[in-house]
Motif scaffolding. Structure first.
Motif, PDB file in Angstrom:
ATOM      1  N   ARG A  57       5.615   7.818   5.603  1.00 54.48           N
ATOM      2  CA  ARG A  57       6.067   6.531   4.723  1.00 54.48           C
ATOM      3  C   ARG A  57       6.151   7.149   3.143  1.00 54.48           C
ATOM      4  O   ARG A  57       5.007   7.987   2.958  1.00 54.48           O
ATOM      5  CB  ARG A  57       5.189   5.314   4.658  1.00 54.48           C
ATOM      6  CG  ARG A  57       5.511   4.471   3.954  1.00 54.48           C
ATOM      7  CD  ARG A  57       4.691   3.113   4.174  1.00 54.48           C
ATOM      8  NE  ARG A  57       5.064   2.188   2.929  1.00 54.48           N
ATOM      9  CZ  ARG A  57       4.851   1.090   2.781  1.00 54.48           C
ATOM     10  NH1 ARG A  57       3.904   0.452   3.687  1.00 54.48           N
ATOM     11  NH2 ARG A  57       5.229   0.135   1.942  1.00 54.48           N
ATOM     12  N   LEU A  58       7.100   6.948   2.676  1.00 56.66           N
ATOM     13  CA  LEU A  58       6.872   7.454   0.974  1.00 56.66           C
ATOM     14  C   LEU A  58       6.651   6.389   0.077  1.00 56.66           C
ATOM     15  O   LEU A  58       7.019   5.234   0.302  1.00 56.66           O
ATOM     16  CB  LEU A  58       8.501   7.968   0.757  1.00 56.66           C
ATOM     17  CG  LEU A  58       9.190   9.079   1.422  1.00 56.66           C
ATOM     18  CD1 LEU A  58      10.543   9.276   0.934  1.00 56.66           C
ATOM     19  CD2 LEU A  58       8.254  10.294   1.741  1.00 56.66           C
ATOM     20  N   SER A  59       5.718   6.604  -0.702  1.00 56.58           N
ATOM     21  CA  SER A  59       5.028   5.591  -1.373  1.00 56.58           C
ATOM     22  C   SER A  59       6.169   5.635  -2.618  1.00 56.58           C
ATOM     23  O   SER A  59       6.699   6.529  -3.283  1.00 56.58           O
ATOM     24  CB  SER A  59       3.653   6.150  -2.041  1.00 56.58           C
ATOM     25  OG  SER A  59       3.574   7.306  -2.886  1.00 56.58           O
ATOM     26  N   LEU A 227      -2.358   8.635   0.933  1.00 59.52           N
ATOM     27  CA  LEU A 227      -3.108   7.497   0.558  1.00 59.52           C
ATOM     28  C   LEU A 227      -2.356   6.277  -0.053  1.00 59.52           C
ATOM     29  O   LEU A 227      -1.538   6.372  -1.001  1.00 59.52           O
ATOM     30  CB  LEU A 227      -4.057   7.908  -0.225  1.00 59.52           C
ATOM     31  CG  LEU A 227      -5.187   9.121   0.466  1.00 59.52           C
ATOM     32  CD1 LEU A 227      -6.117   9.442  -0.808  1.00 59.52           C
ATOM     33  CD2 LEU A 227      -6.060   8.662   1.564  1.00 59.52           C
ATOM     34  N   LEU A 228      -2.900   5.064   0.512  1.00 56.54           N
ATOM     35  CA  LEU A 228      -2.130   3.918   0.009  1.00 56.54           C
ATOM     36  C   LEU A 228      -3.049   3.572  -1.365  1.00 56.54           C
ATOM     37  O   LEU A 228      -4.269   4.187  -1.566  1.00 56.54           O
ATOM     38  CB  LEU A 228      -2.337   2.724   0.846  1.00 56.54           C
ATOM     39  CG  LEU A 228      -1.700   3.024   2.068  1.00 56.54           C
ATOM     40  CD1 LEU A 228      -1.941   1.758   3.037  1.00 56.54           C
ATOM     41  CD2 LEU A 228      -0.205   3.090   2.000  1.00 56.54           C
ATOM     42  N   HIS A 229      -2.629   2.425  -2.059  1.00 62.27           N
ATOM     43  CA  HIS A 229      -3.414   2.308  -3.271  1.00 62.27           C
ATOM     44  C   HIS A 229      -4.982   1.814  -3.264  1.00 62.27           C
ATOM     45  O   HIS A 229      -5.851   2.222  -3.815  1.00 62.27           O
ATOM     46  CB  HIS A 229      -2.890   1.123  -4.147  1.00 62.27           C
ATOM     47  CG  HIS A 229      -3.125   0.703  -5.387  1.00 62.27           C
ATOM     48  ND1 HIS A 229      -3.041   1.505  -6.418  1.00 62.27           N
ATOM     49  CD2 HIS A 229      -3.757  -0.369  -5.888  1.00 62.27           C
ATOM     50  CE1 HIS A 229      -3.545   0.988  -7.618  1.00 62.27           C
ATOM     51  NE2 HIS A 229      -4.051  -0.154  -7.062  1.00 62.27           N
ATOM     52  N   LYS A 230      -5.007   1.220  -2.079  1.00 61.33           N
ATOM     53  CA  LYS A 230      -6.731   0.616  -1.858  1.00 61.33           C
ATOM     54  C   LYS A 230      -7.510   1.714  -1.362  1.00 61.33           C
ATOM     55  O   LYS A 230      -8.694   1.811  -1.566  1.00 61.33           O
ATOM     56  CB  LYS A 230      -6.575  -0.370  -0.728  1.00 61.33           C
ATOM     57  CG  LYS A 230      -6.191  -0.084   0.638  1.00 61.33           C
ATOM     58  CD  LYS A 230      -6.180  -1.225   1.801  1.00 61.33           C
ATOM     59  CE  LYS A 230      -5.693  -0.971   3.088  1.00 61.33           C
ATOM     60  NZ  LYS A 230      -5.626   0.271   3.617  1.00 61.33           N
ATOM     61  N   VAL A 232      -6.937   4.747  -2.583  1.00 63.59           N
ATOM     62  CA  VAL A 232      -7.541   5.712  -3.825  1.00 63.59           C
ATOM     63  C   VAL A 232      -8.397   4.775  -4.525  1.00 63.59           C
ATOM     64  O   VAL A 232      -9.538   5.546  -4.984  1.00 63.59           O
ATOM     65  CB  VAL A 232      -5.969   5.828  -4.378  1.00 63.59           C
ATOM     66  CG1 VAL A 232      -6.350   6.337  -6.113  1.00 63.59           C
ATOM     67  CG2 VAL A 232      -5.093   6.517  -3.863  1.00 63.59           C
ATOM     68  N   GLU A 233      -8.464   3.547  -4.502  1.00 68.15           N
ATOM     69  CA  GLU A 233      -9.669   2.824  -5.067  1.00 68.15           C
ATOM     70  C   GLU A 233     -10.722   2.952  -4.598  1.00 68.15           C
ATOM     71  O   GLU A 233     -11.961   2.898  -5.086  1.00 68.15           O
ATOM     72  CB  GLU A 233      -9.306   1.180  -4.949  1.00 68.15           C
ATOM     73  CG  GLU A 233      -7.875   0.940  -5.856  1.00 68.15           C
ATOM     74  CD  GLU A 233      -7.603  -0.570  -6.118  1.00 68.15           C
ATOM     75  OE1 GLU A 233      -8.230  -1.423  -5.215  1.00 68.15           O
ATOM     76  OE2 GLU A 233      -7.122  -1.144  -7.047  1.00 68.15           O
ATOM     77  N   ASN A 234     -10.710   3.120  -3.021  1.00 70.56           N
ATOM     78  CA  ASN A 234     -11.976   3.195  -2.380  1.00 70.56           C
ATOM     79  C   ASN A 234     -12.712   4.515  -2.836  1.00 70.56           C
ATOM     80  O   ASN A 234     -14.129   4.675  -2.700  1.00 70.56           O
ATOM     81  CB  ASN A 234     -11.867   3.664  -1.053  1.00 70.56           C
ATOM     82  CG  ASN A 234     -11.770   2.357  -0.226  1.00 70.56           C
ATOM     83  OD1 ASN A 234     -12.266   1.374  -0.861  1.00 70.56           O
ATOM     84  ND2 ASN A 234     -11.278   2.254   0.966  1.00 70.56           N
ATOM     85  N   LEU A 235     -12.264   5.638  -3.405  1.00 70.76           N
ATOM     86  CA  LEU A 235     -12.578   6.788  -4.097  1.00 70.76           C
ATOM     87  C   LEU A 235     -13.939   6.426  -4.881  1.00 70.76           C
ATOM     88  O   LEU A 235     -14.910   7.159  -5.214  1.00 70.76           O
ATOM     89  CB  LEU A 235     -11.697   7.531  -4.803  1.00 70.76           C
ATOM     90  CG  LEU A 235     -10.652   8.517  -4.074  1.00 70.76           C
ATOM     91  CD1 LEU A 235      -9.583   8.858  -5.076  1.00 70.76           C
ATOM     92  CD2 LEU A 235     -11.384   9.545  -3.394  1.00 70.76           C
ATOM     93  N   PHE A 236     -13.865   5.338  -5.661  1.00 74.07           N
ATOM     94  CA  PHE A 236     -14.707   4.809  -6.735  1.00 74.07           C
ATOM     95  C   PHE A 236     -15.773   3.867  -6.359  1.00 74.07           C
ATOM     96  O   PHE A 236     -16.289   3.349  -6.946  1.00 74.07           O
ATOM     97  CB  PHE A 236     -14.038   4.619  -8.032  1.00 74.07           C
ATOM     98  CG  PHE A 236     -12.978   5.543  -8.462  1.00 74.07           C
ATOM     99  CD1 PHE A 236     -13.702   6.487  -9.242  1.00 74.07           C
ATOM    100  CD2 PHE A 236     -11.909   5.659  -8.252  1.00 74.07           C
ATOM    101  CE1 PHE A 236     -12.853   7.673  -9.862  1.00 74.07           C
ATOM    102  CE2 PHE A 236     -11.044   6.745  -8.942  1.00 74.07           C
ATOM    103  CZ  PHE A 236     -11.687   7.893  -9.520  1.00 74.07           C
ATOM    104  N   ARG A 237     -15.669   3.481  -4.866  1.00 78.28           N
ATOM    105  CA  ARG A 237     -16.623   2.623  -4.078  1.00 78.28           C
ATOM    106  C   ARG A 237     -17.626   3.233  -3.529  1.00 78.28           C
ATOM    107  O   ARG A 237     -17.006   3.628  -2.241  1.00 78.28           O
ATOM    108  CB  ARG A 237     -15.767   1.623  -3.477  1.00 78.28           C
ATOM    109  CG  ARG A 237     -15.017   0.637  -4.284  1.00 78.28           C
ATOM    110  CD  ARG A 237     -14.645  -0.711  -3.642  1.00 78.28           C
ATOM    111  NE  ARG A 237     -13.808  -1.350  -4.362  1.00 78.28           N
ATOM    112  CZ  ARG A 237     -12.459  -1.514  -4.010  1.00 78.28           C
ATOM    113  NH1 ARG A 237     -12.015  -0.993  -2.944  1.00 78.28           N
ATOM    114  NH2 ARG A 237     -11.582  -1.910  -4.795  1.00 78.28           N
TER     115      ARG A 237
END
Ligand code: URA
Length: 259
Positions: A57-59, A227-230, A232-237
């Motif tokens: 899939r292309l984002s 990676l999907l947006h969510k 990427v956000e997990n990187l900071f959680r």
């Protein structure tokens, strides 16, 4: 996002030229919302549509975030220097200009490496102030000793006098020589030098999480996933280290013990 031509969108998001895209479409390798398209000169709305090339899939996002499960023998730099660059492992349908590894793993280390073209995110992720925890599993030359837990927690001093911040370490259940380590900093060869300072030796090292992003089971060595947006956000959680060790010890120790 307004509608744009599918071949334009694909050429902006991959290394394929317009003529290669035409051939890929004719070969049935391009899908739009799950349907194979034989011609790529049709219009698409990248925000609303799902475009896949060769099954990937292309984002539509401005930046690209790729998670690589790094195998041994590749260097974490943009150029082949002391060995082939990790960028050579990124498949053409995921490659765009400006990609670089955000952070580094030694040439002989394995596991999670983020490859991106987003300098701002890389800076946020690597800045000492952001304290993104990273978890590694290590195979040691000598049995794990419980005294390491407090020594690492209190901040170990390395052989050259460099003082490390507090780090977490736990043995892997049912193993004498495997351990998980969590660091919130990234000094040169840090994990290897920390175990050297307690008179042990790291024989194999694999990074298994970046912040809250855990290396997925399905990603084999040398494989990449976008990676999907969510994610990427997990990187900071951050994750709970003890829970992580209990949950993932079976899976990651099986990988490392068989290396
Ligand atoms: N620490 C090391 O010693 N090596 C790596 O590749 C990463 C962390």
């Amino acid at each position: 996002m307004p509608q744009i031509r599918l071949d334009k969108f694909i050429s902006e998001r991959t290394e394929y030229s317009r003529s290669q895209i035409k051939q890929l479409a004719a070969a049935g390798k391009i899908t739009l919302n799950g349907t194979t398209v034989k011609k790529a000169d049709i219009k698409t709305d990248p925000d609303a549509d799902t475009v896949e090339v060769c099954g990937k899939r292309l984002s539509a996002g401005k930046h690209r975030y790729i998670l690589l499960n790094k195998p041994e023998g590749y260097v974490s730099s943009t150029e082949d220097s002391d060995g082939p660059s990790v960028l050579g492992l990124v498949p053409p349908e995921m490659r765009t200009k400006g990609l670089f590894p955000a952070g580094r793993l030694d040439k002989d280390s394995l596991g999670a490496l983020l490859i991106t073209d987003d300098g701002e995110l890389a800076h946020r992720m690597l800045s000492p102030r952001s304290h993104i925890p990273k978890i590694y599993i290590v195979k040691l030359a000598r049995p794990f000793e419980s005294k390491y837990i407090d020594i690492f927690k209190n901040g170990i001093t390395l052989a050259d006098g460099d003082k490390c911040g507090p780090a977490l370490v736990l043995p892997v259940q049912n193993s004498e020589i495997l351990a998980f380590v969590q660091l919130t900093e990234g000094k040169y060869h840090q994990v290897k030098r920390m175990f050297a300072a307690v008179e042990n030796h790291v024989e194999q090292l694999m990074r298994v999480s970046l912040g809250g992003l855990v290396l997925p089971e399905k990603l084999a060595f040398g494989e990449c996933m976008e990676l999907l947006h969510k994610d990427v956000e997990n990187l900071f959680r951050p994750l709970d280290f003890e829970r992580f060790c209990a949950e993932f010890s079976g899976f990651f120790s099986a990988i490392l013990i068989n290396k």
